[in-house]
Design a protein around this motif. Sequence first.
Motif, PDB file in Angstrom:
ATOM      1  N   UNK A  12     -70.603  95.986 -16.849  1.00  7.40           N
ATOM      2  CA  UNK A  12     -71.840  96.265 -17.573  1.00  7.40           C
ATOM      3  C   UNK A  12     -72.036  97.762 -17.764  1.00  7.40           C
ATOM      4  N   UNK A  13     -71.712  98.531 -16.743  1.00 12.53           N
ATOM      5  CA  UNK A  13     -71.847  99.981 -16.829  1.00 12.53           C
ATOM      6  C   UNK A  13     -70.933 100.540 -17.917  1.00 12.53           C
ATOM      7  N   UNK A  14     -69.678 100.058 -17.949  1.00  9.10           N
ATOM      8  CA  UNK A  14     -68.727 100.538 -18.957  1.00  9.10           C
ATOM      9  C   UNK A  14     -69.171 100.148 -20.363  1.00  9.10           C
ATOM     10  N   UNK A  15     -69.659  98.928 -20.530  1.00  7.35           N
ATOM     11  CA  UNK A  15     -70.108  98.485 -21.850  1.00  7.35           C
ATOM     12  C   UNK A  15     -71.317  99.291 -22.326  1.00  7.35           C
ATOM     13  N   UNK A  16     -72.214  99.603 -21.397  1.00  5.60           N
ATOM     14  CA  UNK A  16     -73.390 100.401 -21.771  1.00  5.60           C
ATOM     15  C   UNK A  16     -72.990 101.831 -22.091  1.00  5.60           C
ATOM     16  N   UNK A  17     -72.060 102.396 -21.313  1.00  7.26           N
ATOM     17  CA  UNK A  17     -71.603 103.766 -21.569  1.00  7.26           C
ATOM     18  C   UNK A  17     -70.920 103.879 -22.921  1.00  7.26           C
ATOM     19  N   UNK A  33     -67.425 108.685 -22.717  1.00 11.59           N
ATOM     20  CA  UNK A  33     -66.217 108.233 -22.017  1.00 11.59           C
ATOM     21  C   UNK A  33     -66.162 108.765 -20.593  1.00 11.59           C
ATOM     22  N   UNK A  34     -66.755 109.957 -20.362  1.00 11.79           N
ATOM     23  CA  UNK A  34     -66.677 110.583 -19.043  1.00 11.79           C
ATOM     24  C   UNK A  34     -67.757 110.121 -18.076  1.00 11.79           C
ATOM     25  N   UNK A  35     -68.871 109.595 -18.579  1.00 12.26           N
ATOM     26  CA  UNK A  35     -69.965 109.206 -17.684  1.00 12.26           C
ATOM     27  C   UNK A  35     -69.505 108.205 -16.623  1.00 12.26           C
ATOM     28  N   UNK A  36     -68.798 107.109 -16.975  1.00 13.26           N
ATOM     29  CA  UNK A  36     -68.331 106.195 -15.920  1.00 13.26           C
ATOM     30  C   UNK A  36     -67.354 106.865 -14.954  1.00 13.26           C
ATOM     31  N   UNK A  37     -66.562 107.812 -15.453  1.00 13.26           N
ATOM     32  CA  UNK A  37     -65.631 108.503 -14.573  1.00 13.26           C
ATOM     33  C   UNK A  37     -66.336 109.377 -13.562  1.00 13.26           C
ATOM     34  N   UNK A  78     -83.562  97.389 -14.106  1.00 13.33           N
ATOM     35  CA  UNK A  78     -84.391  98.110 -15.081  1.00 13.33           C
ATOM     36  C   UNK A  78     -83.458  98.686 -16.147  1.00 13.33           C
ATOM     37  N   UNK A  79     -83.006  97.850 -17.089  1.00  9.26           N
ATOM     38  CA  UNK A  79     -81.987  98.298 -18.053  1.00  9.26           C
ATOM     39  C   UNK A  79     -82.381  99.544 -18.834  1.00  9.26           C
ATOM     40  N   UNK A  80     -83.629  99.609 -19.272  1.00 10.93           N
ATOM     41  CA  UNK A  80     -84.046 100.761 -20.076  1.00 10.93           C
ATOM     42  C   UNK A  80     -84.025 102.047 -19.262  1.00 10.93           C
ATOM     43  N   UNK A  81     -84.514 101.975 -18.035  1.00 11.58           N
ATOM     44  CA  UNK A  81     -84.505 103.158 -17.168  1.00 11.58           C
ATOM     45  C   UNK A  81     -83.075 103.550 -16.819  1.00 11.58           C
ATOM     46  N   UNK A  82     -82.236 102.535 -16.557  1.00  9.14           N
ATOM     47  CA  UNK A  82     -80.835 102.814 -16.253  1.00  9.14           C
ATOM     48  C   UNK A  82     -80.129 103.494 -17.409  1.00  9.14           C
ATOM     49  N   UNK A  83     -80.379 103.024 -18.635  1.00  6.84           N
ATOM     50  CA  UNK A  83     -79.746 103.646 -19.803  1.00  6.84           C
ATOM     51  C   UNK A  83     -80.266 105.064 -20.012  1.00  6.84           C
ATOM     52  N   UNK A  84     -81.559 105.263 -19.730  1.00  5.34           N
ATOM     53  CA  UNK A  84     -82.108 106.619 -19.841  1.00  5.34           C
ATOM     54  C   UNK A  84     -81.414 107.573 -18.872  1.00  5.34           C
ATOM     55  N   UNK A 130     -78.397 107.255 -17.803  1.00  5.78           N
ATOM     56  CA  UNK A 130     -77.053 107.495 -18.336  1.00  5.78           C
ATOM     57  C   UNK A 130     -77.089 108.501 -19.474  1.00  5.78           C
ATOM     58  N   UNK A 131     -78.149 108.492 -20.275  1.00  6.04           N
ATOM     59  CA  UNK A 131     -78.278 109.497 -21.333  1.00  6.04           C
ATOM     60  C   UNK A 131     -78.433 110.895 -20.745  1.00  6.04           C
ATOM     61  N   UNK A 132     -79.137 110.980 -19.619  1.00  4.58           N
ATOM     62  CA  UNK A 132     -79.219 112.270 -18.924  1.00  4.58           C
ATOM     63  C   UNK A 132     -77.827 112.698 -18.454  1.00  4.58           C
ATOM     64  N   UNK A 133     -77.048 111.739 -17.918  1.00  2.58           N
ATOM     65  CA  UNK A 133     -75.697 112.050 -17.439  1.00  2.58           C
ATOM     66  C   UNK A 133     -74.775 112.459 -18.580  1.00  2.58           C
ATOM     67  N   UNK A 134     -75.081 112.013 -19.807  1.00  5.70           N
ATOM     68  CA  UNK A 134     -74.215 112.328 -20.946  1.00  5.70           C
ATOM     69  C   UNK A 134     -74.136 113.829 -21.197  1.00  5.70           C
ATOM     70  N   UNK A 135     -75.244 114.551 -21.028  1.00  8.43           N
ATOM     71  CA  UNK A 135     -75.243 115.989 -21.333  1.00  8.43           C
ATOM     72  C   UNK A 135     -74.252 116.761 -20.467  1.00  8.43           C
TER      73      UNK A 135
END
Length: 785
Positions: free
Chosen positions: A213-218, A227-231, A438-444, A446-451
Amino acid sequence: MPALRLALPACAAWAGAWLVVQAPDAGLDAGLLAAAAWVAAAVALVIVLVTRHPIAATVLVCVAAVALVSSAAAVALGARSASPLAAAADDRAPTPVVVELTAAPRRLVTMWGAAASSASTEPDSNAGRPTASLRFEGRLVEVDGRATSAVPVSGVVEAVPADLQLGARLAFVARAAPSPSAEPEAFDLHAEGEVAVERPPPWLAWSGDLRTRFAETAAQLDGDGGALVPGLAIGDTSAVDARLDDDMKASSLSHLTAVSGANCAIITAAAFAAAAAAGLRRGIRVVIALVALGAFVVLVTPESSVVRAAVMAVVVLAALAAGRPGGGVAALALAVVVLLVVDPWYARDYGFALSVAATAGLLLLAAPLSKALARVMPTPLAFVLGVPLAAQLACQPVLVLLDPAIAVYGVPANLLAAPAAPVGTVAGLIGCVLLPVLPSVGFAAMQVAWWPAEWIAVVAHTGATLPGGRLAWLADAPGAVVLAASTALALRLVIGPPLGTRRRVGVGAVLVVTLAASVGLAGGSPLVARAMRPTAWDVVACDVGQGDATLVRSGDAVALIDAGPDAAALTRCLDLFGVDRLDLVVLTHWDADHVAGFPAFAGRADVVVHGPLDGDRSARVLDPLVAAGARPVEATAGMHGTLGAASWQVLWPEPEATPGNDASVVIDLAAPGFRGVFLGDLGETAQDRVLRSANIDDVDLVKVAHHGSNDQSGRLYDRLHAAVGLIGVGADNGYGHPTDRALDLLEHSATAALRTDEMGSIALEATGDGFAVWSERRGGVGGRP
């Protein structure tokens, strides 16, 4: 120094494990070696009791550590030889087995649709799901319907769910081949027919579901940052493409996507702090931290670096529970000994070695280096720079064993990326944990981790493209020893006790001469090789590491069969033999060790003949080549063409073949002076099918299939009866390639094995009665009729 003395038993255990696990390969009895170690320990104990000397006590602890790991290795090797699979492997007889996965499999090929060729314990559970060809590691559970000792195995299975995870069980009929004793897996298995899949138990299944699920969301995040967030968070690099992976390595940033002690420290510290905030007692806090750590290890899968870091954390937590916090060096030394007793094959694992080296560097060098740097720069900057510098200095002697070069911009790249890595890791972990609830909070999160992840990718790409980023160094053990000695001399000057002027000048002079000689020999080697290489050659097996890249020339026309895993290595080979243009490129299949070097000839290839298309994997390679002017042609059996005065024909694959090793393009090439067959990565079953379907007789040369794996057909090699067998293989490749069985088959068919791991790039010139052979490392080595 007491801290360094604590490391001596760990070093002794490491050396003992390294030697004993390969004892059977050398014809020695591991049990006798273990018994000898215990005898030595008994003698050392007597000496300690008589003399009470502290040095004797240290020797006793070292010898006892060697005896422990030797005994563990002897027991494990005995279980291998006693396994019922050993007899079946000797006969190459198909045998029903059940294997439990001990890590997440590595995906080789992915297909979409119903998994028609697989069976599942849950009816229709795989319909419409992605299926894959997977390389797995696991332990035997059953052989021929009977429970058996849990010896480690590895292998390949086809058409199974692509999201298999740790703890799943696979039941299939396998052909087994014994691996060398120095390899961690006792047998290499190749599945035949259907594969039945049983999901992991619930206490493991959650990790696979969460990772998926984490990989699919990333994947919904843009660019390289996504691509790097899951890593960064959980060490999942499956979404990292070949270009980003190469640039991360070139910039010495690949360690950021490997789960390490930093990740384990974050998890245990957070759990411990949360328990403390709740007012729980110290013992309960430790238990909660251990549970959190165990869950994290299951989530990221127990790779060697993860296990090392987790065991070290357990040691520290145990010391806290007892009220006796221990030093980091003591914890690391104890973790190394414990892990080598549990699995002596860690002694030969590069990931384990790099993890231990990096931790030791941080423990021993980070503080003194930072203090030394603080003398010439602001203190905060010195401490920020001292950490990556300490880790890189400690790891570099190990890294040159994998790649004989030094990343010049490694420290600046780590300095720029270091502040971003913890932010990306923590935010990514928070997102991973919150996604199910909390999918929405979790995705948020991950968006922070993207930067920070995107910033790290930018640093990696920039560092890889700067000129002069790769400093050639001596290869293999001599290079590692010279670099370790040079590092020690440099550290002696920078952080050691003050030296007199004459001694400082002397040490500096030795250091300069050592560095100049090493760089000169490494940099001059290609110049010497280029000056001495033969100008008249017909075939070249390029040394591209663990992969294939073969040049064939007829007149002025040149073909390249496969492109290896590394564009820089392939470029070096093309330059070495003066190849500027390729009339024909054959990409046998889409595994990275055969195609990832394609940037080396982008814009220099006219026609690209390739195996069955495989979605994104093939598009990532073909699209840039087509954009640069190449014409793609999908190969099927019967296709033929010319190369100068030579003619070539495709023997395999059949139309509408499924992508993968067994659909490798097989080329039969007839030149005026020789005939050669190039087998890609075909396995034994596919080789036998080629033998039945194609008109093959004696040839002069064969490109040995799959780097000399066990999965070979003796019947095919006997029919070919080639004079020379080329094996593209990397040193210390982890697969045991080329295997003893493959080499025995070549010897049985009177075929001389020429290996790139031993000889470097190999050039052959057809002489009419055989080949004149030149190799990069040995020069002219004669010919063979």
